[in-house]
Motif scaffolding. Structure first.
Motif, short mmCIF file in Angstrom:
data_model
loop_
_atom_site.label_atom_id
_atom_site.label_comp_id
_atom_site.label_asym_id
_atom_site.label_seq_id
_atom_site.Cartn_x
_atom_site.Cartn_y
_atom_site.Cartn_z
N GLU A 42 0.82 -1.21 0.00
CA GLU A 42 0.00 0.00 0.00
C GLU A 42 0.86 1.26 0.00
OE1 GLU A 42 -3.30 2.27 2.82
OE2 GLU A 42 -3.02 0.08 3.01
N GLY A 43 1.95 1.25 0.76
CA GLY A 43 2.80 2.43 0.82
C GLY A 43 3.37 2.78 -0.54
N VAL A 44 3.86 1.78 -1.28
CA VAL A 44 4.40 2.05 -2.62
C VAL A 44 3.28 2.49 -3.55
CG1 VAL A 44 5.83 1.19 -4.49
CG2 VAL A 44 6.13 0.26 -2.23
N CYS A 45 2.11 1.88 -3.42
CA CYS A 45 0.99 2.27 -4.27
C CYS A 45 0.55 3.70 -4.01
CB CYS A 45 -0.19 1.31 -4.06
SG CYS A 45 0.03 -0.32 -4.80
N ARG A 46 0.49 4.09 -2.76
CA ARG A 46 0.08 5.48 -2.45
C ARG A 46 1.10 6.47 -2.98
NH1 ARG A 46 -4.43 5.89 0.09
NH2 ARG A 46 -5.24 4.14 1.32
N PHE A 47 2.38 6.15 -2.85
CA PHE A 47 3.40 7.02 -3.43
C PHE A 47 3.21 7.11 -4.94
CE2 PHE A 47 7.33 7.11 -5.86
CZ PHE A 47 7.83 8.35 -5.49
N THR A 48 3.01 5.97 -5.59
CA THR A 48 2.92 5.92 -7.05
C THR A 48 1.67 6.64 -7.54
OG1 THR A 48 4.09 3.81 -7.02
CG2 THR A 48 2.92 4.38 -9.04
N ALA A 49 0.57 6.52 -6.80
CA ALA A 49 -0.69 7.17 -7.22
C ALA A 49 -0.53 8.68 -7.31
CB ALA A 49 -1.80 6.81 -6.24
N ARG A 50 0.37 9.24 -6.51
CA ARG A 50 0.60 10.69 -6.56
C ARG A 50 1.34 11.09 -7.84
NH1 ARG A 50 1.88 9.80 -1.01
NH2 ARG A 50 4.12 10.07 -1.38
N HIS A 51 1.83 10.10 -8.57
CA HIS A 51 2.57 10.38 -9.81
C HIS A 51 1.84 9.83 -11.03
CE1 HIS A 51 6.14 11.92 -7.69
NE2 HIS A 51 5.81 11.03 -6.77
N VAL A 58 1.60 6.18 -15.10
CA VAL A 58 2.48 6.53 -13.99
C VAL A 58 3.66 7.30 -14.57
CG1 VAL A 58 4.04 5.61 -12.23
CG2 VAL A 58 1.80 4.56 -12.59
N ILE A 59 3.89 8.50 -14.04
CA ILE A 59 4.94 9.38 -14.53
C ILE A 59 6.14 9.30 -13.59
CG2 ILE A 59 5.53 11.73 -15.19
CD1 ILE A 59 3.34 10.35 -16.90
N ASP A 60 7.29 8.98 -14.12
CA ASP A 60 8.49 8.88 -13.29
C ASP A 60 8.85 10.26 -12.74
OD1 ASP A 60 10.99 6.92 -12.77
OD2 ASP A 60 11.68 8.98 -13.07
N PRO A 61 9.12 10.36 -11.43
CA PRO A 61 9.37 11.68 -10.83
C PRO A 61 10.68 12.33 -11.28
CG PRO A 61 9.73 9.94 -9.21
CD PRO A 61 9.11 9.30 -10.41
N HIS A 67 7.56 5.51 -17.90
CA HIS A 67 8.77 4.74 -18.17
C HIS A 67 8.48 3.25 -18.05
CE1 HIS A 67 13.00 3.73 -18.36
NE2 HIS A 67 12.96 3.14 -17.19
N GLN A 68 8.73 2.55 -19.13
CA GLN A 68 8.68 1.09 -19.17
C GLN A 68 7.36 0.55 -18.63
OE1 GLN A 68 12.31 -0.49 -17.42
NE2 GLN A 68 13.59 0.31 -19.07
N TYR A 69 7.43 -0.28 -17.59
CA TYR A 69 6.27 -1.07 -17.14
C TYR A 69 5.71 -0.60 -15.81
CZ TYR A 69 10.60 -2.97 -15.29
OH TYR A 69 11.85 -3.09 -14.74
N ALA A 70 6.01 0.64 -15.40
CA ALA A 70 5.55 1.10 -14.09
C ALA A 70 4.03 1.08 -13.98
CB ALA A 70 6.09 2.51 -13.82
N THR A 71 3.33 1.43 -15.05
CA THR A 71 1.86 1.53 -14.97
C THR A 71 1.19 0.16 -14.79
OG1 THR A 71 1.93 3.55 -16.30
CG2 THR A 71 -0.20 2.43 -16.11
N PRO A 72 1.48 -0.85 -15.60
CA PRO A 72 0.81 -2.14 -15.36
C PRO A 72 1.21 -2.76 -14.02
CG PRO A 72 2.48 -2.36 -17.08
CD PRO A 72 2.28 -0.89 -16.85
N TYR A 73 2.44 -2.56 -13.57
CA TYR A 73 2.84 -3.11 -12.27
C TYR A 73 2.06 -2.45 -11.14
CZ TYR A 73 6.79 -5.80 -14.19
OH TYR A 73 7.57 -6.71 -14.86
N SER A 351 10.40 4.90 -10.89
CA SER A 351 9.05 4.36 -11.08
C SER A 351 9.07 2.88 -11.44
CB SER A 351 8.32 5.16 -12.16
OG SER A 351 9.02 5.10 -13.40
N ASN A 352 9.95 2.46 -12.36
CA ASN A 352 9.89 1.07 -12.79
C ASN A 352 10.39 0.11 -11.72
OD1 ASN A 352 12.60 1.88 -13.23
ND2 ASN A 352 12.89 0.37 -14.84
N TYR A 353 11.44 0.52 -10.96
CA TYR A 353 11.96 -0.42 -9.97
C TYR A 353 11.19 -0.39 -8.67
CZ TYR A 353 15.72 -2.02 -12.97
OH TYR A 353 16.44 -2.61 -13.99
N ASN A 354 10.51 0.70 -8.35
CA ASN A 354 9.49 0.61 -7.30
C ASN A 354 8.31 -0.22 -7.82
OD1 ASN A 354 9.49 2.29 -4.53
ND2 ASN A 354 10.93 3.21 -5.98
N GLY A 355 8.06 -0.14 -9.13
CA GLY A 355 7.03 -0.97 -9.72
C GLY A 355 7.36 -2.45 -9.61
#
Length: 707
Positions: A42-51, A58-61, A67-73, A351-355
């Protein structure tokens, strides 16, 4: 099974595992449950949702674009939370991500970010059932139809680990009726037989060779192996199913010996020291725990479950809690500003490696289905030493949870913006201790390297062997391997066509520390040993240097690492500049020889342990070993403060010249103790033991606890 047959397993894989059960230090289960993974997801998802932008991408900060596969992940992770009844307010963001990602997939290569279609197939096909009850039927059917897009239309075409994502993904699609089963089987069989079967090393290790760095990568190894392990877990039943399953299960079992006792994946090769790889190890161990439990092997299942828990806890050390970054994870294992890209490869983005981390942690949540009692892992019990094949060029030794990793070759040319692998010992770690202090890896760049290895002086200039990848390599030899005592040697020699001195480092590994005895055995000139001392990982450490000792520690922790120069002669120099590794800035400390040898004791200490100076002052070299306030080595037996063991018929635990424990015949044995009292005993065969006046009949590999 004797020590010799234990080592034989490491050579030819004839036996299941080294059989000792006792740990050299107090041990307790982690108590982790699958529900405890949800807050991290949930923590990573909440961070990612802000981007996430309005279209769902999902937009890399740092890049300012998708970038790559961040959105489907991200979509899969949010779907996992929704499926678990958690963080329902994030569901709209997950739906937007699914809408965007499936649209990109349907458009083929031209619309998939960075032409990474291989990574979309499995995650989106797996996410579909997570959303079925949460979106209108028409929208869900539209997503499903988009996932029928032919494989050839979405692939970039890389044939290394990328293709294993396709093999996994298309089997998921076939099982869901999104492509023809026969087509998926034909594709998987062709990929396995023509390409991926040949990437697995020969037995006993059978690890996956990605061949994207030289030496090869022990991090990306987990990707190819893990995807094929997942393929078998998903029920793949094509003609090669049995062969694939046997190969990847054997390889995954072996990785428990590569994992350090704090849960870290091994160093070396492309993408090493990236946090998400820890979760990749966790996922594989979760899958294997369930398989072992289903087969009735509770002991092995418990080892896998423990290894998975260690990997997860290790990754949590790099979870952020600062401001807008809270909930996300550092990409590599340090706390430098991510804008500095310390240890990154070009593909490494926030974004992708947090993904990757949230996707694989979500998969681990789904994989952990059963309540399995944890058992100590091989890296916590120890008793092994081995070298992998020359492509990986890495060696490992472990006595009672005291672990080292050494590189036998260094990287000669840059790949993916890095020199990933320096020559020499790069990691010291111990069970129940903060392995980041070890250090956890060495450093290498075009101008030089830092590791625990020799240095030589040429033309008035000091050169560290760790940075001489083109000139030097090493050989690893094992003399003894037991949970209480391991003896190995590393010989550093010039490659064919190059000149220079030859060095041999004789290493005595005990549960309490490592004695290094470094000698020049050929050639001439000035030389020294090098200690790699971590001083800063994005925050300053408490590093200090004395006349014969270097110490480092984190300000908030009770653990510390001590490098102790033994004897009265060695002179220490620590004026060389630090070199940045993935874990932090390493100070190369030079230690000059006395009487043609540099003796170093590497001592990881915890709160309540003797001070480094007390250990150094107590240390003495004796015939067949050493003695100190921590313990004594005599030949093939070690007697320490918490444990003792080795090969023999007797042991003097307190050094008073009297035998405290005897055996009716020579055997391998292990004792755990509290003060002067033996609290548990185990032997490698049926044997009679005497502890004082008490007689105990021991059965092979069956610990006896004493009240």
């Amino acid at each position: 099974m004797t020590i010799r047959t234990c080592l034989l397993w490491l050579a030819v894989a004839q036996a299941a595992t080294c059989e000792y059960h006792l740990t050299s230090r107090p041990w307790e289960p982690s108590g982790l449950t699958r529900e405890q993974f949800l807050p991290a997801i949930e923590g990573v998802c909440r961070f990612t949702a802000r981007h996430q932008n309005a279209s769902g991408a999902v937009i890399d900060p740092f890049l300012g674009r998708e970038h790559q596969y961040a959105t489907p992940y991200f979509a899969y992770a949010v779907g996992t939370l929704a499926d678990a009844g958690a963080a329902r307010d994030l569901l709209p963001a997950g739906v937007r991500a699914m809408e965007h990602a499936t649209s990109c997939f349907a458009g083929g290569r031209k619309t998939i970010p960075d032409d990474h279609g291989e990574f979309f197939i499995a995650v989106l096909a797996s996410a579909l059932p997570l959303y079925r009850e949460h979106v209108p039927p028409a929208q869900w059917r539209a997503w499903r139809d988009r996932m029928r897009t032919p494989t050839a239309e979405v692939l970039q075409g890389n044939k290394n680990n990328w293709e294993t994502y396709v093999m996994k993904g298309d089997w998921i699609r076939a099982a869901a009726g999104l492509m023809e089963r026969a087509a998926a089987v034909a594709e998987i069989e062709e990929a396995w037989r023509e390409r991926h079967r040949g990437r697995f090393a020969a037995p006993p290790w059978t690890l996956y060779h990605d061949r994207t760095s030289n030496p090869d990568t022990l991090s990306v190894e987990a990707v190819g192996r893990g995807n094929l392990l997942a393929l078998t877990a998903l029920g793949y039943d094509g003609p090669s199913a049995g062969e694939i399953r046997e190969t990847v299960e054997r390889a995954t079992r072996n990785t428990m010996y590569l994992q350090d006792p704090g849960g870290q994946t091994p160093a070396n090769g492309r993408t090493d020291d990236h946090v998400w790889v820890e979760i990749g190890y966790q996922l594989a161990f979760e899958a294997m725990a369930e398989r072992a439990a289903a087969s009735g092997d509770k002991g092995l299942a418990g080892q896998y479950r423990r290894a998975a828990s260690l990997a997860y806890r290790s990754a949590l050390r790099w979870r952020r809690g600062d401001g807008d970054w809270a909930g996300s994870f550092f990409v590599t294992k340090n706390r430098f500003d991510p804008a500095l890209r310390v240890g990154y490869q070009p593909a490494s983005q926030y974004s992708n490696y947090n993904g990757s981390l949230m996707f694989h942690l979500s998969e681990a949540y789904h994989a952990r289905r059963s309540a399995i009692a944890e058992r100590p892992t091989p890296s916590e019990t120890g008793g092994y030493a081995f070298a992998l094949d020359d492509q990986f060029a890495s060696a490992f030794a472990n006595a009672g949870g005291m672990y080292i990793q050494a590189n036998l070759r260094g990287q000669e040319t840059e790949t993916h913006a890095n020199y990933w692998t320096p020559l020499g010992v790069v990691r010291f770690a111990r069970a129940g201790w903060d392995g980041r202090l070890g250090p956890s890896d060495g450093a290498l760049n075009a101008s030089g390297g830092v590791s625990f290895a020799p240095a030589l002086k040429e033309a008035g200039r000091w050169l560290r062997v760790s940075g001489l990848s083109k000139r030097y390599r090493a050989e690893f030899a094992v003399r003894l391997a037991h949970p209480a005592l391991v003896r190995v040697s590393i010989t550093y020699s010039p490659k064919t066509g190059f000149d220079g001195p030859v060095f041999r480092d004789d290493l005595t590994v005990t549960p309490d520390g490592v004695l290094s005895e470094l000698r020049r055995v050929g050639g001439g000139g000035q030389w020294a040993a090098v200690w790699p001392v971590i001083e800063n990982d994005g925050r300053p450490l408490l590093a200090s240097y004395g006349a014969r000792m270097a110490t480092t520690a984190y300000a908030a922790g009770g653990d510390s690492e001590h490098f102790l120069a033994l004897g009265d002669g060695p002179a220490i120099e620590h004026g060389d500049a630090v070199q940045r590794s993935t874990f932090g800035d390493l100070r190369p400390v030079r230690v000059h020889p006395a009487a043609d040898v540099v003796r170093t004791f590497v001592y990881p200490a915890s709160k309540g342990d003797p001070s480094g100076e007390a250990v150094r002052r107590s240390f003495g070299i004796v015939d067949g070993g050493f003695e100190s306030t921590l313990g004594r080595v005599r030949g093939e037996v070690y007697a320490g403060r918490r444990s003792a063991g080795g090969m023999g018929v007797r042991v003097d635990l307190d050094g008073d010249g009297r035998d405290d424990v005897t055996f009716s015949e020579r055997c391998g044995f292990l004792l755990r103790r509290e003060g002067r009292r033996v609290t548990a005993i185990e032997a490698d065969r049926d044997v009679d033991a005497a502890i004082g006046a008490e007689k105990i009949r021991l059965r092979a590999w069956t610990p006896v606890e004493r009240q």
